[in-house]
Write a protein that holds these residues in place. Structure first.
Motif, PDB file in Angstrom:
ATOM      1  N   PHE A   1       0.848  -1.177   0.000  1.00  0.00           N
ATOM      2  CA  PHE A   1       0.000   0.000   0.000  1.00  0.00           C
ATOM      3  C   PHE A   1       0.895   1.242   0.000  1.00  0.00           C
ATOM      4  N   ASP A   2       0.283   2.441  -0.041  1.00  0.00           N
ATOM      5  CA  ASP A   2       1.089   3.659  -0.080  1.00  0.00           C
ATOM      6  C   ASP A   2       1.998   3.785   1.138  1.00  0.00           C
ATOM      7  N   LYS A   3       1.459   3.553   2.331  1.00  0.00           N
ATOM      8  CA  LYS A   3       2.239   3.774   3.549  1.00  0.00           C
ATOM      9  C   LYS A   3       2.674   2.481   4.224  1.00  0.00           C
ATOM     10  N   VAL A   4       1.976   1.412   4.015  1.00  0.00           N
ATOM     11  CA  VAL A   4       2.261   0.169   4.730  1.00  0.00           C
ATOM     12  C   VAL A   4       2.321  -1.009   3.767  1.00  0.00           C
ATOM     13  N   ARG A   5       2.885  -2.096   4.272  1.00  0.00           N
ATOM     14  CA  ARG A   5       2.882  -3.370   3.563  1.00  0.00           C
ATOM     15  C   ARG A   5       2.188  -4.394   4.452  1.00  0.00           C
ATOM     16  N   VAL A   6       1.476  -5.310   3.842  1.00  0.00           N
ATOM     17  CA  VAL A   6       0.708  -6.293   4.597  1.00  0.00           C
ATOM     18  C   VAL A   6       1.154  -7.697   4.186  1.00  0.00           C
ATOM     19  N   LEU A   7       1.565  -8.482   5.171  1.00  0.00           N
ATOM     20  CA  LEU A   7       2.002  -9.846   4.931  1.00  0.00           C
ATOM     21  C   LEU A   7       0.799 -10.778   5.013  1.00  0.00           C
ATOM     22  N   MET A   8       0.561 -11.533   3.944  1.00  0.00           N
ATOM     23  CA  MET A   8      -0.553 -12.472   3.875  1.00  0.00           C
ATOM     24  C   MET A   8      -0.041 -13.843   4.298  1.00  0.00           C
ATOM     25  N   THR A   9      -0.712 -14.476   5.255  1.00  0.00           N
ATOM     26  CA  THR A   9      -0.209 -15.734   5.796  1.00  0.00           C
ATOM     27  C   THR A   9      -1.342 -16.691   6.163  1.00  0.00           C
ATOM     28  N   TRP A  10      -0.930 -17.945   6.376  1.00  0.00           N
ATOM     29  CA  TRP A  10      -1.726 -18.906   7.131  1.00  0.00           C
ATOM     30  C   TRP A  10      -1.079 -18.966   8.510  1.00  0.00           C
ATOM     31  N   CYS A  11      -1.867 -18.707   9.549  1.00  0.00           N
ATOM     32  CA  CYS A  11      -1.348 -18.632  10.912  1.00  0.00           C
ATOM     33  C   CYS A  11      -1.588 -19.969  11.623  1.00  0.00           C
ATOM     34  N   GLU A  12      -0.502 -20.584  12.126  1.00  0.00           N
ATOM     35  CA  GLU A  12      -0.654 -21.860  12.821  1.00  0.00           C
ATOM     36  C   GLU A  12      -1.395 -21.699  14.139  1.00  0.00           C
ATOM     37  N   LEU A  13      -1.212 -20.564  14.820  1.00  0.00           N
ATOM     38  CA  LEU A  13      -1.896 -20.333  16.089  1.00  0.00           C
ATOM     39  C   LEU A  13      -3.404 -20.246  15.891  1.00  0.00           C
ATOM     40  N   ARG A  14      -3.855 -19.491  14.886  1.00  0.00           N
ATOM     41  CA  ARG A  14      -5.282 -19.282  14.648  1.00  0.00           C
ATOM     42  C   ARG A  14      -5.889 -20.312  13.700  1.00  0.00           C
ATOM     43  N   GLN A  15      -5.017 -21.128  13.070  1.00  0.00           N
ATOM     44  CA  GLN A  15      -5.497 -22.124  12.113  1.00  0.00           C
ATOM     45  C   GLN A  15      -6.399 -21.494  11.052  1.00  0.00           C
ATOM     46  N   GLY A  16      -5.905 -20.407  10.492  1.00  0.00           N
ATOM     47  CA  GLY A  16      -6.654 -19.713   9.450  1.00  0.00           C
ATOM     48  C   GLY A  16      -5.816 -18.620   8.832  1.00  0.00           C
ATOM     49  N   PHE A  17      -6.364 -17.976   7.816  1.00  0.00           N
ATOM     50  CA  PHE A  17      -5.656 -16.889   7.146  1.00  0.00           C
ATOM     51  C   PHE A  17      -5.638 -15.656   8.043  1.00  0.00           C
ATOM     52  N   ARG A  18      -4.463 -15.031   8.146  1.00  0.00           N
ATOM     53  CA  ARG A  18      -4.317 -13.797   8.909  1.00  0.00           C
ATOM     54  C   ARG A  18      -3.410 -12.846   8.141  1.00  0.00           C
ATOM     55  N   HIS A  19      -3.673 -11.532   8.305  1.00  0.00           N
ATOM     56  CA  HIS A  19      -2.913 -10.484   7.640  1.00  0.00           C
ATOM     57  C   HIS A  19      -2.152  -9.701   8.708  1.00  0.00           C
ATOM     58  N   PHE A  20      -0.868  -9.451   8.463  1.00  0.00           N
ATOM     59  CA  PHE A  20      -0.039  -8.750   9.437  1.00  0.00           C
ATOM     60  C   PHE A  20       0.614  -7.538   8.789  1.00  0.00           C
ATOM     61  N   ARG A  21       0.374  -6.362   9.362  1.00  0.00           N
ATOM     62  CA  ARG A  21       1.076  -5.172   8.896  1.00  0.00           C
ATOM     63  C   ARG A  21       2.560  -5.328   9.201  1.00  0.00           C
ATOM     64  N   SER A  22       3.402  -5.174   8.173  1.00  0.00           N
ATOM     65  CA  SER A  22       4.817  -5.457   8.366  1.00  0.00           C
ATOM     66  C   SER A  22       5.511  -4.442   9.273  1.00  0.00           C
ATOM     67  N   ASP A  23       4.943  -3.223   9.405  1.00  0.00           N
ATOM     68  CA  ASP A  23       5.558  -2.252  10.308  1.00  0.00           C
ATOM     69  C   ASP A  23       5.317  -2.608  11.770  1.00  0.00           C
ATOM     70  N   ARG A  24       4.393  -3.558  12.033  1.00  0.00           N
ATOM     71  CA  ARG A  24       4.139  -4.006  13.405  1.00  0.00           C
ATOM     72  C   ARG A  24       4.856  -5.315  13.728  1.00  0.00           C
ATOM     73  N   ILE A  25       5.610  -5.832  12.771  1.00  0.00           N
ATOM     74  CA  ILE A  25       6.421  -7.021  13.020  1.00  0.00           C
ATOM     75  C   ILE A  25       7.768  -6.553  13.553  1.00  0.00           C
ATOM     76  N   SER A  26       8.040  -6.826  14.819  1.00  0.00           N
ATOM     77  CA  SER A  26       9.288  -6.344  15.430  1.00  0.00           C
ATOM     78  C   SER A  26      10.448  -7.294  15.200  1.00  0.00           C
ATOM     79  N   GLN A  27      10.161  -8.585  15.031  1.00  0.00           N
ATOM     80  CA  GLN A  27      11.205  -9.576  14.767  1.00  0.00           C
ATOM     81  C   GLN A  27      10.653 -10.620  13.817  1.00  0.00           C
ATOM     82  N   ALA A  28      11.541 -11.190  13.005  1.00  0.00           N
ATOM     83  CA  ALA A  28      11.134 -12.259  12.090  1.00  0.00           C
ATOM     84  C   ALA A  28      12.321 -13.172  11.834  1.00  0.00           C
ATOM     85  N   GLU A  29      12.060 -14.454  11.852  1.00  0.00           N
ATOM     86  CA  GLU A  29      13.106 -15.448  11.611  1.00  0.00           C
ATOM     87  C   GLU A  29      12.574 -16.481  10.620  1.00  0.00           C
TER      88      GLU A  29
END
Length: 240
Positions: free
Chosen positions: A175-203
């Motif tokens: 998007f203009d100001k943000v990026r959104v990571l599209m995922t399948w989340c193992e915790l929620r067992q479903g599709f979840r979207h995560f704003r990449s500016d709110r991801i503090s760590q990733a491995e």
């Protein structure tokens, strides 16, 4: 049909075939004699096209090859220039460098008159809104998507709650100001979207996730009733 148009058509025909195809079949699809076909394949190979095979066996295009001289229409050139300038202006540094390298490769193989049109394009990109700061480089997220690897992220939701998630990333939406990571989340067992500016760590984890990213994208589109390229909801409302 001009020679450059004929060569381009031959490339397009080869791209459609995933397995080796005989010279006679190729000649029929392109509309040339078998002798002309052999000569055109030799020309493309000399110019760097990754065409494997030989007469009597068949030909196949290897994935990833150097572009031979080709023709573009005016609108196609405008689309290339505008798209690449948008990536340079709005993308991260790694993606912007890739866009400029791609443009230079295209420019190098264009006929002189088209190179003049490309370099003189009047389509410019104005300054946009400043992209929010990111703790995790988008290049790492793209790498996880490209190689279909599980990703362990630390995420801060809009309420200020921090969680760790193991996710299967399959797309990154700009998007203009943000990026959104599209995922399948193992915790929620479903599709979840995560704003990449709110991801503090990733491995990036060693494990591949058990499904192909294309299958996940198709299922997400079906679940969300999305046709074609998606338009997500307002990004302020997107969380894990």
């Amino acid at each position: 049909m001009s020679r450059s148009e004929r060569l381009f058509k031959l490339l397009q025909v080869l791209r459609r075939h995933r397995r080796p195809v005989s010279g006679i079949t190729l000649a029929g699809e392109v509309g040339v004699s078998i002798r002309t076909l052999y000569r055109d394949i030799a020309t493309l190979q000399a110019q760097g096209a990754g065409i494997e095979g030989e007469p009597g066996i068949g030909y196949v295009m290897k994935p990833g090859f150097m572009l031979p001289p080709m023709m573009f229409g005016a609108e196609e050139l405008d689309a290339l220039v505008l798209g690449i300038r948008l990536v340079v202006q709005r993308g991260d540094a790694t993606l912007a460098q890739g866009a400029l390298l791609a443009l230079s490769k295209i420019n190098a193989v264009l006929p002189a008159e088209l190179r003049h049109e490309l370099e003189g394009s009047g389509l410019l990109v104005g300054a946009g809104e400043q992209t929010l700061q990111h703790e995790v480089t988008p290049a790492l997220l793209r790498q996880a998507i490209r190689y279909e690897r599980k990703l362990l992220i630390t995420y801060l939701d809009p309420a200020g709650v921090q969680t760790q998630r193991t996710v299967w990333p399959f797309a990154l939406v700009y998007f203009d100001k943000v990026r959104v990571l599209m995922t399948w989340c193992e915790l929620r067992q479903g599709f979840r979207h995560f704003r990449s500016d709110r991801i503090s760590q990733a491995e990036i984890l060693d494990q591949r996730y058990p499904r192909h990213k294309q299958a996940l994208l198709r299922e997400w589109r079906k679940t969300e009733h999305v046709v074609g390229q998606s338009l997500l909801p307002e990004t302020d409302s997107i969380s894990g």
